[in-house]
Scaffold this motif. Structure first.
Motif, PDB file in Angstrom:
ATOM      1  N   LEU A   1       2.036  -2.490   0.338  1.00 16.28           N
ATOM      2  CA  LEU A   1       0.795  -2.201   1.051  1.00 16.28           C
ATOM      3  C   LEU A   1      -0.317  -1.967   0.053  1.00 16.28           C
ATOM      4  CD1 LEU A   1       2.298   0.360   3.560  1.00 16.28           C
ATOM      5  CD2 LEU A   1       1.767  -2.020   4.027  1.00 16.28           C
TER       6      LEU A   1
ATOM      7  N   SER B   1      -3.959  -0.727   3.675  1.00 18.84           N
ATOM      8  CA  SER B   1      -4.512  -1.891   4.359  1.00 18.84           C
ATOM      9  C   SER B   1      -3.485  -3.020   4.356  1.00 18.84           C
ATOM     10  CB  SER B   1      -5.834  -2.304   3.710  1.00 18.84           C
ATOM     11  OG  SER B   1      -5.650  -2.591   2.333  1.00 18.84           O
ATOM     12  N   ARG B   2      -3.825  -4.143   3.812  1.00 19.66           N
ATOM     13  CA  ARG B   2      -2.995  -5.352   3.869  1.00 19.66           C
ATOM     14  C   ARG B   2      -1.525  -5.051   3.556  1.00 19.66           C
ATOM     15  NH1 ARG B   2      -2.345  -5.593  -1.336  1.00 19.66           N
ATOM     16  NH2 ARG B   2      -4.066  -5.139  -2.715  1.00 19.66           N
TER      17      ARG B   2
ATOM     18  N   ASP C   1      -7.497   0.139   0.428  1.00 22.33           N
ATOM     19  CA  ASP C   1      -8.880  -0.316   0.399  1.00 22.33           C
ATOM     20  C   ASP C   1      -9.748   0.668  -0.386  1.00 22.33           C
ATOM     21  OD1 ASP C   1      -9.401   1.822   2.134  1.00 22.33           O
ATOM     22  OD2 ASP C   1      -9.449   0.554   3.917  1.00 22.33           O
TER      23      ASP C   1
ATOM     24  N   ASP D   1      -1.365   0.130  -4.984  1.00 17.28           N
ATOM     25  CA  ASP D   1      -0.384  -0.461  -4.074  1.00 17.28           C
ATOM     26  C   ASP D   1       0.779   0.499  -3.831  1.00 17.28           C
ATOM     27  OD1 ASP D   1      -1.780  -2.823  -3.774  1.00 17.28           O
ATOM     28  OD2 ASP D   1      -0.430  -4.032  -5.003  1.00 17.28           O
TER      29      ASP D   1
ATOM     30  N   ALA E   1       1.958  -6.942   2.570  1.00 19.15           N
ATOM     31  CA  ALA E   1       2.675  -8.139   2.152  1.00 19.15           C
ATOM     32  C   ALA E   1       4.166  -7.852   2.301  1.00 19.15           C
ATOM     33  CB  ALA E   1       2.332  -8.473   0.702  1.00 19.15           C
TER      34      ALA E   1
ATOM     35  N   TYR F   1       8.013  -3.920   1.975  1.00 24.53           N
ATOM     36  CA  TYR F   1       6.590  -4.237   2.039  1.00 24.53           C
ATOM     37  C   TYR F   1       5.902  -3.749   0.772  1.00 24.53           C
ATOM     38  CZ  TYR F   1       7.655  -3.650   7.087  1.00 24.53           C
ATOM     39  OH  TYR F   1       8.211  -3.678   8.324  1.00 24.53           O
TER      40      TYR F   1
ATOM     41  N   ARG G   1       5.239  -0.863  10.643  1.00 23.31           N
ATOM     42  CA  ARG G   1       3.959  -1.260  10.028  1.00 23.31           C
ATOM     43  C   ARG G   1       2.788  -0.528  10.678  1.00 23.31           C
ATOM     44  NH1 ARG G   1       6.507  -6.213  10.077  1.00 23.31           N
ATOM     45  NH2 ARG G   1       5.261  -6.965  11.819  1.00 23.31           N
TER      46      ARG G   1
END
Length: 181
Positions: A58, A67-68, A61, A99, A70, A56, A125
């Protein structure tokens, strides 16, 4: 110098490993592997996958919370199988400052509890979600939090496989210096 100092791509590294283990003994020696090369100047992560779990990336924010998420969905088959053509998927991803790259072995997501249920990607997650990334020890705290979540879930059942868990955060030198000063 007798050392070849050329830069190998992640795919070339995996192909070299495949070649080495394909010629060991009379039976297949299978291995999954994810290889990555990070360009800290540009923030680009170059990768290749040979059957390993999908890592992943991540984002963080404005409050510096994860947060998000991918998922890097480059697949491929395990290395070392002499009976099939090796398929290694490769790609690259631009990271943004802050990130967090998360890579892990199947021993983490396949950790089971007394009922035989697996920890799984969803629980992983969730363990990563909304955690604050505020300073130098934050990744260590995040690692410890995730490993504790998996251990708590397992209800005392020992891990049946190795648990490898890697966290890396992209912080360009200029941005890190701004936060310190």
């Amino acid at each position: 110098s007798s050392i070849d100092e050329r830069l190998l791509t992640p795919e070339q590294v995996l192909r070299a490993i495949d070649s080495a283990i394909s010629n060991v003994g009379d039976h297949n020696v299978l291995m999954t592997c994810f290889a990555a090369l990070f360009d800290s100047a540009s923030g680009v992560l170059h990768y290749a996958n040979a059957g390993q779990n999908f890592p992943y990336v991540l984002g963080v924010d404005a409050r510096r919370q994860l947060s998000r998420a991918a998922i890097i969905t480059a697949s491929g088959n395990p290395l070392g199988d002499r009976n099939i053509k090796t398929e290694i998927r490769r790609g690259s991803q631009q990271l943004t400052p802050g990130d967090v790259f998360v890579c892990f072995s199947d021993g983490l997501v396949e950790r089971s509890n007394q009922a035989g249920k697996l920890f799984g990607d969803r629980r992983l997650r969730n363990a990563l979600a909304s955690r604050a990334i505020t300073g130098g020890g934050s990744l260590v705290e995040l690692r410890d939090h995730v490993l504790q979540a998996a251990s708590t879930f397992a209800e005392g059942v020992p891990a049946s496989d190795d648990v490898t868990f890697v966290l890396c955060q992209y912080e360009p030198a200029a941005r890190a210096a701004q936060r310190v000063g």
